[in-house]
Design a protein around this motif. Structure first.
Motif, PDB file in Angstrom:
ATOM      1  N   THR A  89      -5.643 -16.416 -24.419  1.00 30.72           N
ATOM      2  CA  THR A  89      -5.025 -17.465 -24.116  1.00 30.72           C
ATOM      3  C   THR A  89      -5.273 -17.991 -22.644  1.00 30.72           C
ATOM      4  N   ASP A  90      -4.889 -17.068 -21.760  1.00 29.46           N
ATOM      5  CA  ASP A  90      -5.467 -17.420 -20.195  1.00 29.46           C
ATOM      6  C   ASP A  90      -6.843 -17.884 -20.080  1.00 29.46           C
ATOM      7  N   LYS A  91      -7.481 -17.315 -20.563  1.00 31.42           N
ATOM      8  CA  LYS A  91      -8.973 -17.635 -20.230  1.00 31.42           C
ATOM      9  C   LYS A  91      -9.174 -19.194 -20.903  1.00 31.42           C
ATOM     10  N   VAL A  92      -8.617 -19.503 -22.189  1.00 31.38           N
ATOM     11  CA  VAL A  92      -8.566 -20.731 -22.850  1.00 31.38           C
ATOM     12  C   VAL A  92      -8.151 -21.610 -22.004  1.00 31.38           C
ATOM     13  N   LEU A  93      -6.745 -21.487 -21.734  1.00 32.00           N
ATOM     14  CA  LEU A  93      -5.970 -22.436 -20.975  1.00 32.00           C
ATOM     15  C   LEU A  93      -6.364 -22.606 -19.599  1.00 32.00           C
ATOM     16  N   GLU A 121      -9.766 -22.304 -18.527  1.00 29.12           N
ATOM     17  CA  GLU A 121     -11.009 -23.178 -18.558  1.00 29.12           C
ATOM     18  C   GLU A 121     -11.161 -24.601 -19.038  1.00 29.12           C
ATOM     19  N   THR A 122     -10.113 -24.895 -19.971  1.00 26.19           N
ATOM     20  CA  THR A 122     -10.302 -26.018 -20.714  1.00 26.19           C
ATOM     21  C   THR A 122      -9.360 -27.285 -20.451  1.00 26.19           C
ATOM     22  N   GLY A 123      -8.431 -26.998 -19.795  1.00 28.73           N
ATOM     23  CA  GLY A 123      -7.407 -28.358 -19.354  1.00 28.73           C
ATOM     24  C   GLY A 123      -6.772 -28.690 -20.619  1.00 28.73           C
ATOM     25  N   LEU A 124      -6.303 -28.035 -21.492  1.00 32.13           N
ATOM     26  CA  LEU A 124      -5.555 -28.360 -23.078  1.00 32.13           C
ATOM     27  C   LEU A 124      -4.507 -29.023 -22.512  1.00 32.13           C
ATOM     28  N   PHE A 125      -3.850 -30.052 -23.039  1.00 31.02           N
ATOM     29  CA  PHE A 125      -2.794 -30.735 -23.196  1.00 31.02           C
ATOM     30  C   PHE A 125      -1.565 -29.887 -23.684  1.00 31.02           C
ATOM     31  N   ALA A 126      -1.968 -29.393 -24.882  1.00 36.00           N
ATOM     32  CA  ALA A 126      -1.192 -28.524 -25.859  1.00 36.00           C
ATOM     33  C   ALA A 126      -2.025 -27.840 -26.772  1.00 36.00           C
ATOM     34  N   MET A 127      -1.411 -26.692 -27.249  1.00 37.93           N
ATOM     35  CA  MET A 127      -2.228 -25.912 -28.473  1.00 37.93           C
ATOM     36  C   MET A 127      -1.016 -26.184 -29.550  1.00 37.93           C
ATOM     37  N   VAL A 128      -1.732 -26.108 -30.955  1.00 36.91           N
ATOM     38  CA  VAL A 128      -0.987 -26.251 -32.044  1.00 36.91           C
ATOM     39  C   VAL A 128      -1.667 -24.835 -32.792  1.00 36.91           C
TER      40      VAL A 128
END
Length: 109
Positions: free
Chosen positions: A1-5, A7-14
Motif C-alpha cells: 500500500t505504501d509504495k502504491v500511495l 508513487e501514484t498520487g491516488l485520491f482514494a482507494m476502493v
C-alpha cells in the motif's frame, strides 16, 4: 500500500476487505482514504463508473490499478485519513449496544 500511495498520487482507494495496521499507517501518511464497496453490489457499483482506464500493473488483470470517473458510487468510508477504521469502531459499537441490551433485559427494562 505504501509504495502504491507514494508513487501514484491516488485520491482514494476502493476495495471490500479490511485494511491491516501497515496499510492504515500508509493511509494516514499519504492522506488517502480507503472506501469500501459492499460485496454483492457489483451491478450498482458498475453503473456508477462512467469511464475507466488502467494506470498501473496491467499484467495483474482485475488487480491492476484503475482510474475511474464515477458518479454516485455506493461506497462507504472504511478508513479515513486519520486512521479511523469501521472494522475497528463498528464491532466496538455493537459490543457496547449488545451489552447494554443484555443488561436492560436482565434487570427487566
Amino acid at each position: 500500500t505504501d509504495k502504491v500511495l507514494a508513487e501514484t498520487g491516488l485520491f482514494a482507494m476502493v476495495g471490500k476487505a479490511e485494511r491491516g495496521p501497515a496499510a492504515i499507517a500508509s493511509i494516514v501518511r499519504h492522506k488517502t482514504p480507503y472506501l469500501a464497496a459492499v460485496g454483492g453490489a457489483a451491478y450498482l457499483i458498475s453503473k456508477s463508473i462512467k469511464a475507466a482506464r488502467i494506470v498501473a500493473f496491467e499484467d495483474l488483470g482485475m488487480e491492476a490499478i484503475y482510474e475511474f470517473d464515477v458518479q454516485d458510487m455506493p461506497v462507504i468510508m472504511a478508513v479515513d485519513v486519520e486512521g479511523n477504521s469501521i472494522h475497528n469502531s463498528g464491532p466496538l459499537e455493537w459490543r457496547k449496544r449488545m451489552a447494554a441490551d443484555s443488561i436492560a433485559r436482565n434487570i427487566g427494562i
